[in-house]
Design a protein around this motif. Structure first.
Motif, PDB file in Angstrom:
ATOM      1  N   ALA A 104       5.821   4.783   5.173  1.00 38.08           N
ATOM      2  CA  ALA A 104       6.435   4.428   6.353  1.00 38.08           C
ATOM      3  C   ALA A 104       7.736   3.666   6.201  1.00 38.08           C
ATOM      4  CB  ALA A 104       5.600   3.252   7.120  1.00 38.08           C
ATOM      5  N   THR A 111      -3.714  10.883   9.294  1.00 32.62           N
ATOM      6  CA  THR A 111      -4.708  10.609   8.238  1.00 32.62           C
ATOM      7  C   THR A 111      -4.076   9.265   7.706  1.00 32.62           C
ATOM      8  OG1 THR A 111      -3.896  11.965   6.586  1.00 32.62           O
ATOM      9  CG2 THR A 111      -5.852  12.542   7.595  1.00 32.62           C
ATOM     10  N   HIS A 112      -2.516   8.947   7.868  1.00 27.55           N
ATOM     11  CA  HIS A 112      -1.696   7.705   7.245  1.00 27.55           C
ATOM     12  C   HIS A 112      -1.363   7.124   8.799  1.00 27.55           C
ATOM     13  CE1 HIS A 112      -1.784   9.286   3.295  1.00 27.55           C
ATOM     14  NE2 HIS A 112      -1.874  10.401   3.804  1.00 27.55           N
ATOM     15  N   LEU A 166       2.187   6.014   9.265  1.00 29.49           N
ATOM     16  CA  LEU A 166       3.360   7.203   9.453  1.00 29.49           C
ATOM     17  C   LEU A 166       3.537   7.545  10.742  1.00 29.49           C
ATOM     18  CD1 LEU A 166       2.829  10.085   6.726  1.00 29.49           C
ATOM     19  CD2 LEU A 166       4.669   8.194   6.787  1.00 29.49           C
ATOM     20  N   ASP A 220       0.552   3.770   2.159  1.00 30.67           N
ATOM     21  CA  ASP A 220       0.885   4.130   3.549  1.00 30.67           C
ATOM     22  C   ASP A 220       2.115   3.176   4.073  1.00 30.67           C
ATOM     23  OD1 ASP A 220      -1.164   5.707   3.784  1.00 30.67           O
ATOM     24  OD2 ASP A 220      -2.144   4.820   5.460  1.00 30.67           O
ATOM     25  N   GLU A 221       2.068   1.937   3.621  1.00 26.50           N
ATOM     26  CA  GLU A 221       3.428   0.883   3.813  1.00 26.50           C
ATOM     27  C   GLU A 221       4.561   1.591   3.088  1.00 26.50           C
ATOM     28  OE1 GLU A 221       3.491  -0.992   6.290  1.00 26.50           O
ATOM     29  OE2 GLU A 221       1.527  -0.864   6.872  1.00 26.50           O
ATOM     30  N   SER A 258       0.928  -1.268  -0.260  1.00 24.74           N
ATOM     31  CA  SER A 258       0.029   0.169   0.126  1.00 24.74           C
ATOM     32  C   SER A 258       0.938   1.218   0.061  1.00 24.74           C
ATOM     33  CB  SER A 258      -0.786  -0.108   1.098  1.00 24.74           C
ATOM     34  OG  SER A 258      -0.163   0.375   2.408  1.00 24.74           O
TER      35      SER A 258
END
Length: 216
Positions: free
Chosen positions: A59, A115-116, A119, A55-56, A53
């Protein structure tokens, strides 16, 4: 390492670098699989293939960027011999990282954390890398001072890191105020250095006073 593994690692590195560049240049709101893939020069499907994703990926990019940044200064921090020098080096790092876009990047990571979900922990882990390095310096430089037996290096390391993070964010709205805050931190280091320069009798007096103040 096989050619296939090397190629996959190269692609992942491109995506990590692309994510950091996109965050810095376009901001969290415009960071997507499409914009990151474009910055990395790869197909956007590879974002999901390698990281699952966006998000990942963000991160992982956060951790990757922090490891690279800390690595740039680890040897320099290892040579620091006083608190005042640590604060001076911190200012030097701040100026270099700001010029390289790292201050803007940190602001975007912190802005995106609510929102993430991935993170927040990743940003905290990146900051912990800095805190670990700062704590090692503090344990070394305070050990020979009257403050060594009273100071909490772990807590102080977090305080120093938090101060610089706050100053970095503050700088965006009040550059003069941020520089004044950095000046004040350096003055604090100078005061500690003044105590360090006292003779043995005066240093014993300082320790005695601190012990008395520390009693319940």
């Amino acid at each position: 390492m096989s050619p296939e593994t090397a190629k996959a690692q190269e692609t992942k590195t491109k995506l990590l670098e692309g994510a950091l560049r996109t965050l810095t240049e376009q901001g969290i709101a415009k960071t997507s699989a499409r914009t990151v893939a474009a910055a990395a020069g790869v197909n956007q499907a590879l974002v999901f293939y390698h990281f699952g994703s966006v998000d990942e990926l963000l991160a992982a990019a956060c951790r990757y960027g922090a490891e690279k940044a800390v690595g740039r200064y680890r040897e320099r921090l290892a040579t620091v011999g006083s608190l005042s020098e640590l604060l001076a080096v911190g200012r030097e790092i701040h100026e270099r990282e700001r010029a390289g876009g790292q201050v803007a990047l940190l602001g975007q990571l912190l802005a995106g954390a609510p929102t993430h979900p991935a993170l927040g922990p990743a940003t905290a882990a990146g900051l912990d890398l800095w805190i670990t390095e700062i704590e090692q310096v503090l344990r070394r430089v305070l050990a020979a001072t009257p403050f060594g037996e009273f100071a909490d290096p772990a807590g102080l390391a977090r305080a120093v890191a938090a101060s610089f993070v706050g100053i970095e964010l503050y700088e965006g709205v009040d550059e003069a105020g941020a520089h004044a805050a950095l000046d004040a931190l350096e003055q604090l280091g100078a005061l500690v250095a003044a105590v360090e320069s006292l003779g043995p009798v005066a240093q014993r007096a300082v320790r005695h006073h601190l012990r008395r103040r520390g009693r319940p």
